[in-house]
Design an enzyme around this catalytic site. Structure first.
Site, mmCIF file in Angstrom:
data_model
loop_
_atom_site.group_PDB
_atom_site.id
_atom_site.type_symbol
_atom_site.label_atom_id
_atom_site.label_comp_id
_atom_site.label_asym_id
_atom_site.label_seq_id
_atom_site.Cartn_x
_atom_site.Cartn_y
_atom_site.Cartn_z
ATOM 1 N N HIS A 18 24.307 9.878 -10.372
ATOM 2 C CA HIS A 18 23.156 9.149 -9.823
ATOM 3 C C HIS A 18 23.462 7.648 -9.765
ATOM 4 O O HIS A 18 23.155 6.972 -8.783
ATOM 5 C CB HIS A 18 21.915 9.368 -10.700
ATOM 6 C CG HIS A 18 21.416 10.782 -10.716
ATOM 7 N ND1 HIS A 18 21.121 11.463 -11.879
ATOM 8 C CD2 HIS A 18 21.165 11.653 -9.710
ATOM 9 C CE1 HIS A 18 20.695 12.680 -11.574
ATOM 10 N NE2 HIS A 18 20.717 12.826 -10.275
ATOM 11 N N LYS A 42 4.738 19.711 -15.957
ATOM 12 C CA LYS A 42 6.069 20.313 -16.154
ATOM 13 C C LYS A 42 6.779 19.705 -17.355
ATOM 14 O O LYS A 42 6.725 18.501 -17.583
ATOM 15 C CB LYS A 42 6.927 20.110 -14.902
ATOM 16 C CG LYS A 42 6.651 21.146 -13.845
ATOM 17 C CD LYS A 42 7.848 21.280 -12.914
ATOM 18 C CE LYS A 42 7.465 21.978 -11.615
ATOM 19 N NZ LYS A 42 8.045 21.324 -10.451
ATOM 20 N N ARG A 91 26.210 16.746 -2.821
ATOM 21 C CA ARG A 91 27.422 17.214 -3.489
ATOM 22 C C ARG A 91 28.085 18.377 -2.759
ATOM 23 O O ARG A 91 29.292 18.527 -2.766
ATOM 24 C CB ARG A 91 27.101 17.669 -4.926
ATOM 25 C CG ARG A 91 26.926 16.527 -5.889
ATOM 26 C CD ARG A 91 26.249 17.004 -7.146
ATOM 27 N NE ARG A 91 24.903 17.459 -6.830
ATOM 28 C CZ ARG A 91 24.015 17.844 -7.734
ATOM 29 N NH1 ARG A 91 24.345 17.871 -9.000
ATOM 30 N NH2 ARG A 91 22.815 18.229 -7.366
ATOM 31 N N SER A 129 22.485 17.347 -13.518
ATOM 32 C CA SER A 129 21.537 17.200 -14.620
ATOM 33 C C SER A 129 21.333 18.535 -15.334
ATOM 34 O O SER A 129 21.216 18.583 -16.556
ATOM 35 C CB SER A 129 20.193 16.695 -14.104
ATOM 36 O OG SER A 129 20.338 15.412 -13.560
HETATM 37 P P1 ADP Z 1 15.873 16.531 -7.628
HETATM 38 O O1 ADP Z 1 15.211 17.266 -8.741
HETATM 39 O O2 ADP Z 1 14.926 15.822 -6.718
HETATM 40 O O3 ADP Z 1 16.956 17.275 -6.896
HETATM 41 P P2 ADP Z 1 17.913 15.152 -9.161
HETATM 42 O O4 ADP Z 1 17.565 14.234 -10.269
HETATM 43 O O5 ADP Z 1 18.543 16.450 -9.542
HETATM 44 O O6 ADP Z 1 16.565 15.315 -8.365
HETATM 45 O O7 ADP Z 1 18.858 14.437 -8.102
HETATM 46 C C1 ADP Z 1 18.446 13.328 -7.367
HETATM 47 C C2 ADP Z 1 19.400 13.091 -6.200
HETATM 48 O O8 ADP Z 1 20.701 12.810 -6.676
HETATM 49 C C3 ADP Z 1 19.566 14.304 -5.288
HETATM 50 O O9 ADP Z 1 19.700 13.828 -3.962
HETATM 51 C C4 ADP Z 1 20.840 14.936 -5.753
HETATM 52 O O10 ADP Z 1 21.470 15.671 -4.730
HETATM 53 C C5 ADP Z 1 21.640 13.703 -6.115
HETATM 54 N N1 ADP Z 1 22.693 13.958 -7.092
HETATM 55 C C6 ADP Z 1 22.592 14.594 -8.275
HETATM 56 N N2 ADP Z 1 23.773 14.619 -8.935
HETATM 57 C C7 ADP Z 1 24.661 13.973 -8.131
HETATM 58 C C8 ADP Z 1 26.063 13.670 -8.220
HETATM 59 N N3 ADP Z 1 26.785 14.052 -9.281
HETATM 60 N N4 ADP Z 1 26.635 12.989 -7.203
HETATM 61 C C9 ADP Z 1 25.894 12.635 -6.119
HETATM 62 N N5 ADP Z 1 24.588 12.888 -5.965
HETATM 63 C C10 ADP Z 1 23.971 13.546 -6.954
#
Ligand code: ADP
Length: 150
Positions: A18, A42, A91, A129
């Site tokens: 992120h 949640k 990703r 995550s």
């Molecule tokens: P959500 O629950 O909305 O998917 P996340 O917190 O999982 O939120 O992710 C937020 C954004 O960051 C999403 O667009 C996700 O695809 C992107 N993202 C998550 N991990 C990575 C990573 N390792 N590299 C690039 N983008 C990522």
């Protein structure tokens, strides 16, 4: 007019993947708002207020980044904060399918809003995550995936 983007996500937890999206996004935008979407009904693994503090710590001294917690439509947050862009990371094809869907809905809800996607940097491609939550739950050390100390 400064170019403002909203980077929305659950950030449970916020990872180096992120962080990489935000740092690269700063080359495109003047200001980035990291929006932690939190549905109060949640359960999260990482407390939302603590996560906000940790993210702020990771971007300490960078006045172009700020963090907000929200529980409303993402498009609404963009409207409220004056962000004309949504920033998201991609990703893999699974991310693409999901992002394509929400991006279409967001356009329908707020046709001024453009979603900008950055492809993950290879060194962060495997960071998610959900995997970090799993490792952390069983006591594994996740420090190297996070841009702050838990
Ligand atoms: P959500 O629950 O909305 O998917 P996340 O917190 O999982 O939120 O992710 C937020 C954004 O960051 C999403 O667009 C996700 O695809 C992107 N993202 C998550 N991990 C990575 C990573 N390792 N590299 C690039 N983008 C990522």
């Amino acid at each position: 007019m400064p170019r403002k983007a909203l980077f929305p996500g659950s950030f449970d937890p916020f990872t180096k993947g992120h962080q990489d999206i935000v740092l690269r996004g700063l080359k495109l935008f003047d200001e980035i708002i990291i929006g932690i979407g939190h549905n109060t009904k949640k359960q999260r693994s990482f407390d939302v207020n603590r996560m906000k503090m940790l993210i702020e710590e990771a971007f300490q001294g960078n006045e172009r980044v700020r963090v907000e917690i929200y529980d409303e439509l993402t498009a609404e947050v963009a409207r409220r904060t004056g962000a004309k862009f949504l920033l998201r990371g991609l990703r893999n094809t699974t991310d693409f399918e999901f992002e394509n869907g929400i991006s279409q809905v967001n356009r329908y809800l707020f046709d001024d809003l453009e979603t900008v996607f950055l492809i993950t940097s290879p060194q962060f491609a495997a960071i998610s995550s959900s995997i970090i939550r799993e490792v952390h739950r069983y006591g594994g050390n996740v420090d190297r995936f996070l841009p702050y100390k838990l």
